[in-house]
Design a protein around this motif. Structure first.
Motif, PDB file in Angstrom:
ATOM      1  N   ARG A 174     -13.968   4.464  -8.268  1.00 44.39           N
ATOM      2  CA  ARG A 174     -12.608   4.205  -8.747  1.00 44.39           C
ATOM      3  C   ARG A 174     -12.356   4.891 -10.092  1.00 44.39           C
ATOM      4  N   LEU A 175     -13.347   4.829 -10.992  1.00 44.23           N
ATOM      5  CA  LEU A 175     -13.204   5.459 -12.301  1.00 44.23           C
ATOM      6  C   LEU A 175     -13.059   6.970 -12.168  1.00 44.23           C
ATOM      7  N   ASP A 385     -12.328  -2.291   2.877  1.00 43.63           N
ATOM      8  CA  ASP A 385     -12.353  -0.976   3.512  1.00 43.63           C
ATOM      9  C   ASP A 385     -10.937  -0.391   3.621  1.00 43.63           C
ATOM     10  N   ILE A 386     -10.000  -1.249   4.025  1.00 40.87           N
ATOM     11  CA  ILE A 386      -8.603  -0.811   4.127  1.00 40.87           C
ATOM     12  C   ILE A 386      -8.037  -0.496   2.747  1.00 40.87           C
ATOM     13  N   THR A 387      -8.333  -1.389   1.783  1.00 42.89           N
ATOM     14  CA  THR A 387      -7.822  -1.195   0.427  1.00 42.89           C
ATOM     15  C   THR A 387      -8.365   0.081  -0.194  1.00 42.89           C
ATOM     16  N   LEU A 388      -9.645   0.383   0.071  1.00 43.03           N
ATOM     17  CA  LEU A 388     -10.251   1.597  -0.483  1.00 43.03           C
ATOM     18  C   LEU A 388      -9.539   2.847   0.031  1.00 43.03           C
ATOM     19  N   GLU A 389      -9.202   2.875   1.335  1.00 46.84           N
ATOM     20  CA  GLU A 389      -8.505   4.022   1.904  1.00 46.84           C
ATOM     21  C   GLU A 389      -7.108   4.173   1.297  1.00 46.84           C
ATOM     22  N   LYS A 390      -6.426   3.042   1.119  1.00 46.84           N
ATOM     23  CA  LYS A 390      -5.087   3.087   0.531  1.00 46.84           C
ATOM     24  C   LYS A 390      -5.142   3.523  -0.930  1.00 46.84           C
ATOM     25  N   PHE A 391      -6.225   3.061  -1.635  1.00 51.23           N
ATOM     26  CA  PHE A 391      -6.351   3.434  -3.042  1.00 51.23           C
ATOM     27  C   PHE A 391      -6.584   4.932  -3.199  1.00 51.23           C
ATOM     28  N   LYS A 392      -7.315   5.502  -2.255  1.00 49.49           N
ATOM     29  CA  LYS A 392      -7.598   6.944  -2.327  1.00 49.49           C
ATOM     30  C   LYS A 392      -6.317   7.778  -2.208  1.00 49.49           C
ATOM     31  N   ILE A 393      -5.381   7.270  -1.404  1.00 44.97           N
ATOM     32  CA  ILE A 393      -4.148   8.045  -1.223  1.00 44.97           C
ATOM     33  C   ILE A 393      -3.042   7.570  -2.161  1.00 44.97           C
ATOM     34  N   GLY A 394      -3.363   6.558  -3.014  1.00 44.77           N
ATOM     35  CA  GLY A 394      -2.449   6.136  -4.064  1.00 44.77           C
ATOM     36  C   GLY A 394      -1.314   5.245  -3.622  1.00 44.77           C
ATOM     37  N   ARG A 402      -8.824  -3.762  -7.360  1.00 41.16           N
ATOM     38  CA  ARG A 402      -9.835  -4.565  -8.053  1.00 41.16           C
ATOM     39  C   ARG A 402      -9.907  -5.974  -7.459  1.00 41.16           C
ATOM     40  N   THR A 403      -8.755  -6.515  -7.088  1.00 42.60           N
ATOM     41  CA  THR A 403      -8.731  -7.848  -6.470  1.00 42.60           C
ATOM     42  C   THR A 403      -9.497  -7.848  -5.155  1.00 42.60           C
ATOM     43  N   ALA A 404      -9.278  -6.835  -4.343  1.00 43.68           N
ATOM     44  CA  ALA A 404      -9.993  -6.735  -3.064  1.00 43.68           C
ATOM     45  C   ALA A 404     -11.487  -6.558  -3.287  1.00 43.68           C
ATOM     46  N   GLN A 405     -11.828  -5.780  -4.328  1.00 44.49           N
ATOM     47  CA  GLN A 405     -13.242  -5.562  -4.644  1.00 44.49           C
ATOM     48  C   GLN A 405     -13.914  -6.860  -5.068  1.00 44.49           C
ATOM     49  N   LEU A 406     -13.265  -7.596  -5.956  1.00 42.76           N
ATOM     50  CA  LEU A 406     -13.836  -8.864  -6.418  1.00 42.76           C
ATOM     51  C   LEU A 406     -13.885  -9.894  -5.297  1.00 42.76           C
TER      52      LEU A 406
END
Length: 439
Positions: A174-175, A385-394, A402-406
């Motif tokens: 993420r960083l 997994d879904i949140t990570l894909e969405k985060f990659k495309i912004g 971060r909420t999904a990660q925690l």
């Protein structure tokens, strides 16, 4: 799923990263840990020696049943200025008159009847031996329970390390994404700073977990009474026995629990003490015999020397007639001790039933929680997994990511904790039932 691939890759990296400096570390199974504890643990060794002492004390001689044989030697000498006045009025005097008396031989004393106290004492010694064996069993169950609990704590913490290592790598990803987006003008400096703070937080949590992991391994080494710096890994597999039934456990507690058995034995010991006290109402009869040689010499007197040897024997008998009512007092106290011992048995039964019922309720709850938290972890994993894909495309914010990660980290922690608590509940129930697997 992509996140599943990340997990498996990071799990492999976790063990490769820790193995480069510890390739020779042993993989310690719970069975191996129990075996080492049974051989090395200091408290078990002390309890074993105490049990041997109790066994050694069981003897006819210690109960007073066998005769006592002694060799006796007495030699007395004197040098006296002696003056004797005879019956006819004549006086005999001698300065430095030497006198000697010598006797030696064998003396046998044997109490043949003491109101049956000796037999009660012998039986009491046997009961004390059984009590020592039961105390040893209790110590073993206690220490094995401690070893198992500590072992599964390490299993749990080892899993927590993997989770924290995984989330740290995700935070790093993420960083990196935040920095790249900031470089091309698609993200603000605030997003980069937030990502960096979260990465530092995850790194701190990982370091704390490593500290706890190392300290718990030290605790296990202490229980195993071996070098505290001994390095090892633990097996990740945790098999929970979900078939325990309350009725079966209650039966085993009544027949096998060491604490209850110790109270039952204490009651029997108190009854035998009462029997010994009552024995004081009867006469005590003893036989004595021996073979003696005597010799005496006197420088002044009618007999200057005399010797004798031969068999001596006799019978002694004594019986308490009155001792200020102490006999009644002693019997009364002994009876109260028996009654107290009976109450302790009932109290122990009540406490164990209460502990068993509470522990079994906790066990059932923990079994349900393992199933629930396992499902929850899968949901949290899919969400991440879904949140990570969405985060990659912004398409989502860093806060949502971060909420999904925690949520995923917490779900993994809760699942690991539920597995651990269920296993500890199982161990506690088997320890109460005196049914822990010691092999």
């Amino acid at each position: 799923m992509k996140f599943k691939l990340i997990q498996h890759t990071l799990a492999a990296l976790f063990f490769l990263g820790t193995a480069w400096h510890s390739y020779s570390q042993e993989v310690l199974t719970v069975e191996d840990a129990v075996k080492i504890a049974l051989e090395n643990n200091f408290e078990i060794q002390i309890a074993t020696n105490n049990s041997k002492i109790d066994a050694t004390n069981v003897s006819l001689a210690n109960a007073g049943i066998l005769p006592n044989v002694e060799g006796v030697l007495t030699n007395s000498n004197s040098i006296l200025d002696t003056k004797q006045t005879q019956a006819d009025g004549s006086i005999r005097e001698l300065n430095n008159a030497k006198n000697m008396n010598l006797s030696y031989g064998l003396v046998v004393n044997w109490t043949v009847f003491d109101g049956f106290k000796m037999f009660a004492k012998h039986e009491q010694l046997k009961q004390i031996e059984q009590l020592g064996n039961t105390e040893l069993q209790f110590t073993i169950l206690n220490k094995v329970g401690d070893v198992m609990e500590t072992y599964y704590q390490i299993v749990q913490q080892q899993e927590q390390l993997k989770v924290l290592d995984t989330t740290l790598v995700i935070s790093q990803l993420r960083l990196n994404l935040a920095k790249n987006r900031y470089t091309i003008g698609k993200a603000s400096k605030l997003e980069v700073l937030n990502a960096e703070v979260d990465w530092n937080t995850d790194n701190t949590n990982l370091l704390r977990q490593k500290e706890l992991y190392a300290n718990t391994k030290t605790t296990l080494n202490e229980l195993l009474a071996r070098d505290l710096t001994t390095e090892f890994f633990v097996s990740e597999e945790v098999i929970i026995d979900k078939s325990l039934q309350y009725a079966d456990l209650k039966t085993m507690v009544s027949s096998q629990n060491p604490q209850l058995q110790m109270q039952v034995l204490n009651k029997r010991i108190a009854e035998l003490s009462l029997k010994q006290v009552k024995g004081d109402r009867y006469p005590t009869i003893g036989l004595n015999s021996g073979y003696n040689f005597t010799r005496s010499e006197s420088s002044l007197g009618f007999v200057s020397e005399s010797t004798g040897n031969g068999l001596v024997y006799g019978v002694t008998a004594r019986m308490n007639i009155f001792n200020g009512s102490l006999q009644n007092r002693n019997e009364k106290v002994a009876k109260i001790n028996v009654e107290n011992a009976r109450i302790y048995v009932e109290q122990q039964k009540n406490q164990l039933e209460s502990q068993l019922l509470a522990a079994y309720t906790t066990y059932l709850t923990n079994i349900q929680l393992t199933e629930l938290e396992e499902k929850n972890e899968k949901i949290a994993e899919q969400n991440l997994d879904i949140t990570l894909e969405k985060f990659k495309i912004g398409t989502i914010t860093t806060v949502e990511f971060r909420t999904a990660q925690l949520n995923f980290v917490n779900a993994k922690f809760r699942n690991n904790s539920a597995q651990f608590q269920a296993k500890i509940s199982e161990i506690a129930l088997k320890e109460l039932a005196g049914n822990l697997d010691l092999e």
